[in-house]
Design an enzyme around this catalytic site. Structure first.
Site, PDB file in Angstrom:
ATOM      1  N   LYS A 566       0.866  -1.185   0.000  1.00 56.92           N
ATOM      2  CA  LYS A 566       0.000   0.000   0.000  1.00 56.92           C
ATOM      3  C   LYS A 566       0.897   1.227   0.000  1.00 56.92           C
ATOM      4  O   LYS A 566       2.118   1.112   0.115  1.00 56.92           O
ATOM      5  CB  LYS A 566      -0.941   0.015   1.205  1.00 56.92           C
ATOM      6  CG  LYS A 566      -0.242  -0.178   2.545  1.00 56.92           C
ATOM      7  CD  LYS A 566      -1.245  -0.271   3.692  1.00 56.92           C
ATOM      8  CE  LYS A 566      -1.922  -1.631   3.711  1.00 56.92           C
ATOM      9  NZ  LYS A 566      -3.364  -1.535   3.576  1.00 56.92           N
ATOM     10  N   LYS A 572      -0.105   4.085   8.135  1.00 55.29           N
ATOM     11  CA  LYS A 572      -0.288   2.704   7.689  1.00 55.29           C
ATOM     12  C   LYS A 572       0.692   1.754   8.373  1.00 55.29           C
ATOM     13  O   LYS A 572       0.568   0.539   8.279  1.00 55.29           O
ATOM     14  CB  LYS A 572      -0.159   2.626   6.167  1.00 55.29           C
ATOM     15  CG  LYS A 572      -1.287   3.365   5.448  1.00 55.29           C
ATOM     16  CD  LYS A 572      -1.157   3.303   3.943  1.00 55.29           C
ATOM     17  CE  LYS A 572      -2.237   4.110   3.229  1.00 55.29           C
ATOM     18  NZ  LYS A 572      -3.583   3.522   3.350  1.00 55.29           N
ATOM     19  N   THR A 674      -9.108  -0.924   0.831  1.00 51.76           N
ATOM     20  CA  THR A 674      -9.694  -1.850  -0.135  1.00 51.76           C
ATOM     21  C   THR A 674      -8.750  -3.007  -0.415  1.00 51.76           C
ATOM     22  O   THR A 674      -9.186  -4.071  -0.843  1.00 51.76           O
ATOM     23  CB  THR A 674     -10.027  -1.139  -1.459  1.00 51.76           C
ATOM     24  OG1 THR A 674      -8.887  -0.411  -1.921  1.00 51.76           O
ATOM     25  CG2 THR A 674     -11.187  -0.180  -1.280  1.00 51.76           C
TER      26      THR A 674
END
Length: 833
Positions: A566, A572, A674
C-alpha cells in the site's frame, strides 16, 4: 436501417451496422486487418507493441458497437445520470478486463494461438494506466466497472495526465522517482472527442454589469483561458452489452504559439503559453511542498471541475435548451473526496453568469445535485487553499465562495445564536495571518449527501471531524462501505481459483458475490482443501518468479507469505511491520530459529516524492532486508522483500499469493482500505486493528478467522497526553532488543545516523501513530498467526471461509447502496433491436 436525423440538434445519426461476430475467426481477421493495414506491420515479433495495439483495436470495435447503443438508450430515455468527478482513476491494464467482460477471452486466445502467439504475452505488453496514487483512484476504477455491470448511467470524469504515478526505482535502498511515460506507445483504448472541447478560465477579474431587465450580473473577464480536450475510454459491463464512459480531460493552449515571437527569434517565449497550459495535465500529483506545486494542484482541480460541469451543461442545453427547472432531477455530481469540491462554486458560476439564473434557484440546483464522499480522517488531508492564491487564479470563484460562506454563517448563527466559537469552527474561511479556504466544508455545505466509506469511518466523521455539520444537518450524513470489483480482483487476476469456485458453485458469483457464501459448506471438504492449496501454491510460485525477476532474490514458497502492500505512510505503519521483522531476526540470531515458522515478509508501496519520513522508512526496510537476506542463519526461516514499483499489475500477482494480509494502521486513521478486501476475497487471512473496513471484515468472517491486535479508537484517545513509549520499550525485553539493534547501527554500518529518525519517531510521546503502544500486541498476534499456519487443514479452512465471507465487499453492493440512497438511477434499457 436508414440514417436518422434529429431536427432539434441539427445532426444526422448513421445507422447501426450488424454486430461484429465474437468468434476466433472474426477476431483473427480483425486483428490481421489492424496489424497489417492500420498499423502498417507485416512481421510478427513477440516483443512488438503493435501486437497489443492490434488486439485492442479488434476488441475496441466490439466495445464501440455496444458503446453507441448504450449512449442511444441513455439519450432516448433522458433519465437521471450521475457524473463521477475524481482526480484519480487508477485503471491499471484494461485488455484482460475488457475481454473478460465481453466474454471473448477464450476466443481471442484461440485466434492468437493460430498464429503462434500467446495472449498472456500480449497482456504483458500493456502499460498500466497509472492515473492514480492508491486506494482512492483504484476505488474509482472499481466503481466504474460495477456501475456498467449494474447498467447504471454513470459517466466518469478525470484528468488525462501525460505522466502517471511515477516509476519507483530502488538504488542503495533509496526510492528514486522516474517519469511514468505511459502514453509513450499510445493508448489505443481512447477516442479523442475534440467536438466537446471546453474553455477553462484562469486569472482575470470579476466585473459587474446591468442586464436588460435591470438586474446586476457578473462577468469573469480578462482571463487566460486553457482548452480542455476530452478523451473517452470505454467501460464495459460484464456480459450485458452496456458500455459506459470515462472521459479524461487533456489541457491545451488556445493558440499553439506566438508567431511574432517565433519570427523574432524568441523561441522559448513563443511557446510559453502553450507549455503553461499543457503543464496542467502533465503530471499526477505535483509536489505540493512548493508554492508552484500547490498552484498547479489547484489549477488541476478547477480544470477538472469546470470542464466536467461545462460538459454536463452542454449536454443538458442540447436537449433542454435554457430550461433548468428539471436539471437537479436529472443530474447528480458525485465528488470523490475533497479534490473536486470547487465544483460547488463553479456550478453556481455557470448557472448564474452563463445562463442568467438567480442566486436562490442556482443554489437550490447546486445543493440538490452535489454529493460528497469523504475518504480521510486525517485533518491535514482535508485540503485548504490560501485565499490569496484563489484571488489570483480564480477571482470569480472566490467571490462566490465568500457569498456562500456569508449566507451559511448566517444560517449557523440563527441556529446557535451567539455561539461564535462554533461559527469560527464551521466557517468556510479559516482566519489567520494567511486566510485559508476549507474545501471539505465547501463540499459539505454545497451537497445534499455526505458519506464515509466504512461504518467506523462514517461514525468518526459524524462524531469528530464533521461533528458541527452533523449536528446541523444529520440527514445529510450516511455510510457507504467500500468494495472492490470481483471481475478484476478474483475472476481475472486469480483465474485458477475462479475456475475452482465456479466448478463447485457455478459462476453466478461473478455478478453476485454473495453467492460465495456457498463455499462455507466446503470448508471442511478434504478434497476441496487439497485443490484450494494447490491453487495457492501455484499463485505463490507465480509471485516468486516475478520477485526473482524484479530483485534477483529467490524466495521459498514453503513459507508463509506475509504481505503489506500500500502507499507508504506513517499511519499505515509499515514501520510496525519492520519492527516485527527485526524481532524475528533477533530471535533467530539468538538460537530460536527452530521455533520460527518460515516466513517471507513482502512490503511494497511508493512514498510521495516530498514525504521525507516515508522515503526514510523505505530506505530502512531495504537496509534491514539486505542484512536479513544475506545472513546464512536466516536461510529457510526468514526473508524480507521490498517489492519495487508496486502498481495495479503487481497487486494482481500479489493478492492471489498472499497467506497473511497486513492491515495494521493505527485505529481511527484508515478510512476504509480496499486492499484488505482484495486479499480476503482471494483467501488470505487478515492481521489487523479495529480500523476502517477491518471492523466489518472481522464481523463478516468471525473473530476466530481474523488475527486482531492493537488499541481501539477509544483506548488511543484515553492514552493521549500520558503516552510514554520509552516506558513501554523498557518493560518489554523483546522490544528493547529490537530498539537496541536499530540504535546500534547494525543495519547501517556505513550510513551513520540513518536509523535515528526512525528511532526518535517510535520514542516520541506525541507520536500520532502509537507504534510502540501496539508492538507487543502485534508480535503476539503474529505468533498466533504463525502457529495457525502450521495446522494446514485448519488454515485452509480459515482461508476458504474468508473467501466465502467476502460477498458483501463487492463494489456491486456499494454501488447499489449509492444508487438506492443517493443517486436514484434507473438501469439503462438497451434497445433489443
Amino acid at each position: 436501417m436508414p440514417a436518422r436525423s434529429d431536427k432539434h440538434s441539427n445532426t444526422t445519426q448513421l445507422p447501426l451496422s450488424k454486430d461484429l461476430p465474437m468468434t476466433a475467426d472474426a477476431i483473427l481477421k480483425d486483428f490481421s486487418h489492424y496489424f497489417g493495414h492500420m498499423l502498417g506491420r507485416r512481421t510478427i515479433s513477440a516483443d512488438s507493441p503493435f501486437l497489443y495495439q492490434a488486439v485492442v483495436f479488434a476488441a475496441r470495435d466490439r466495445l464501440v458497437e455496444r458503446w453507441g447503443k448504450t449512449r442511444d438508450a441513455m439519450e432516448s430515455k433522458d433519465n437521471r445520470r450521475v457524473s463521477y468527478l475524481s482526480l484519480e482513476f487508477l485503471m491499471g491494464r484494461l485488455l484482460r478486463n475488457a475481454l473478460l467482460n465481453l466474454g471473448i477471452e477464450d476466443e481471442t486466445a484461440e485466434a492468437l494461438n493460430r498464429i503462434g502467439l500467446d495472449l498472456e504475452d500480449v497482456y504483458e505488453r500493456e502499460r498500466d494506466a497509472g492515473l492514480g496514487n492508491g486506494g482512492l483512484g483504484r476505488l474509482a476504477a472499481c466503481f466504474l466497472d460495477s456501475c456498467a455491470t449494474l447498467k447504471l448511467p454513470v459517466l466518469g470524469y478525470g484528468i488525462r495526465y501525460h505522466y502517471g504515478m511515477f516509476h519507483q526505482r530502488i538504488e542503495n535502498g533509496h526510492q528514486l522517482e522516474e517519469p511514468d511515460s505511459w502514453l509513450r506507445e499510445g493508448f489505443p483504448w481512447e477516442i479523442e472527442r475534440i467536438e466537446f472541447t471546453q474553455a477553462i478560465k484562469f486569472g482575470g477579474r470579476s466585473n459587474t454589469y446591468t442586464d436588460k431587465g435591470g438586474i446586476t450580473r457578473y462577468q469573469w473577464v480578462d482571463t487566460q483561458d486553457v482548452l480542455a480536450i476530452p478523451f473517452d475510454v470505454p467501460i464495459p459491463g460484464y456480459e450485458n452489452d452496456v458500455v459506459n464512459t470515462l472521459r479524461l480531460w487533456s489541457a491545451a493552449a488556445t493558440d499553439g504559439f506566438d508567431l511574432d515571437e517565433f519570427n523574432a527569434g524568441s523561441y522559448v517565449d513563443a511557446v510559453a503559453a502553450k507549455n503553461a497550459a499543457e503543464n496542467i495535465t502533465m503530471v499526477l500529483y505535483p509536489n505540493a511542498e512548493t508554492e508552484n506545486g500547490q498552484e498547479l494542484r489547484l489549477r488541476q482541480q478547477y480544470f477538472l471541475a469546470s470542464a466536467s460541469l461545462q460538459d454536463t451543461i452542454r449536454y443538458w442545453a442540447l436537449h433542454h435548451g435554457d430550461d433548468f427547472s428539471e436539471f437537479a432531477e436529472k443530474n447528480c455530481f458525485q465528488l470523490n473526496d475533497t479534490h473536486p469540491a470547487v465544483a460547488v462554486a463553479e456550478l453556481m458560476r455557470l448557472l448564474m453568469d452563463e445562463h442568467g439564473i438567480d442566486w436562490d434557484m442556482a443554489w437550490d440546483i447546486t445543493r440538490n445535485t452535489m454529493a460528497y464522499t469523504n475518504h480521510t480522517l486525517l485533518p491535514e488531508a482535508l485540503e485548504k487553499w490560501p485565499v490569496s492564491m484563489f484571488r489570483r487564479l480564480l477571482p470569480r470563484i472566490l467571490d462566490i465562495i465568500y457569498e456562500i460562506n456569508a449566507r451559511f454563517v448566517a444560517e449557523v448563527s440563527q441556529r446557535w445564536p451567539g455561539d461564535n466559537d462554533r461559527i469560527r469552527r464551521m466557517s468556510l474561511v479559516e482566519e489567520g495571518s494567511e486566510p485559508m479556504l476549507r474545501m471539505a466544508y465547501l463540499a459539505i455545505v454545497g451537497s445534499f449527501s455526505v458519506n464515509g466509506v466504512a461504518a467506523l469511518h462514517s461514525k468518526l466523521l459524524r462524531e469528530g471531524l464533521f461533528r458541527d455539520f452533523a449536528d446541523l444537518w444529520p440527514e445529510k450524513f450516511n455510510n457507504k462501505t467500500n468494495g472492490v470489483t470481483q471481475r478484476r480482483w478474483l475472476a481475472a487476476c486469480n483465474q485458477e481459483l475462479a475456475a475452482l469456485i465456479s466448478e463447485k458453485i457455478g459462476n453466478g458469483w461473478i455478478t453476485d458475490l454473495t453467492q460465495l457464501s456457498q463455499l462455507a459448506a466446503l470448508a471442511d471438504d478434504a478434497n476441496f482443501q487439497v485443490a484450494w492449496r494447490e491453487v495457492k501454491l501455484h499463485n505463490k510460485q507465480r509471485l516468486a518468479a516475478n520477485i526473482e525477476a524484479k530483485t534477483g532474490l529467490k524466495i521459498s514458497t514453503d513459507s508463509i507469505f506475509d504481505v503489506q502492500v500500500k502507499r507508504i505512510h506513517e499511519y499505515k505503519r509499515q514501520l510496525l511491520n519492520l519492527l516485527h521483522a527485526v524481532h524475528l531476526y533477533d530471535r533467530i540470531r539468538r538460537g530460536e530459529g527452530e521455533q520460527i515458522v518460515p516466513r517471507t515478509i513482502v512490503i511494497g508501496g511508493k512514498a510521495a516524492p516530498g514525504y521525507a519520513m516515508a522515503k526514510n522508512i523505505i530506505k530502512c526496510i531495504n537496509n534491514v532486508a539486505r542484512v536479513i537476506n544475506s545472513d546464512p542463519m536466516m536461510a529457510g526461516k526468514l526473508q524480507l522483500i521490498f517489492y519495487p514499483d508496486y502498481n495495479v499489475s503487481g497487486m494482481e500477482l500479489i493478492c492471489p499469493a498472499a497467506d497473511l494480509s497486513e492491515q495494521i494502521s493505527t485505529a481511527g486513521k484508515e478510512a476504509s482500505g480496499t486492499g484488505n478486501m482484495k486479499f480476503m476475497m482471494n483467501g488470505a487471512l487478515t492481521i489487523g486493528t479495529l480500523d476502517g473496513a477491518n471492523v466489518e471484515i472481522r464481523e463478516a468472517v468471525g473473530a476466530e478467522n481474523f488475527f486482531l491486535f492493537g488499541l481501539t479508537v477509544e483506548q488511543i484517545e484515553a492514552l493521549r497526553g500520558q503516552y510514554d513509549p520509552q516506558v513501554i520499550i523498557d518493560a518489554d525485553d523483546d522490544f528493547k532488543r529490537v530498539m537496541d539493534l536499530l540504535d546500534s547501527g547494525h543495519f547501517n554500518r556505513f550510513e551513520s545516523g540513518l536509523m535515528d529518525g526512525i528511532s526518535q519517531a517510535i520514542r516520541e510521546p506525541a507520536d500520532l501513530w502509537m507504534t510502540a503502544a501496539d508492538f507487543r500486541s502485534f508480535v503476539d498476534a503474529q505468533t498466533a498467526a504463525a502457529e495457525a499456519y502450521t495446522e494446514t487443514e485448519n488454515w485452509t479452512k480459515m482461508s476458504i471461509l474468508n473467501t466465502a465471507a467476502s460477498g458483501q465487499f463487492s463494489t456491486d453492493r456499494t454501488m447499489r447502496e449509492y444508487n438506492d440512497d443517493i443517486w436514484r438511477l434507473l438501469p439503462i434499457e438497451l434497445d433489443s433491436d
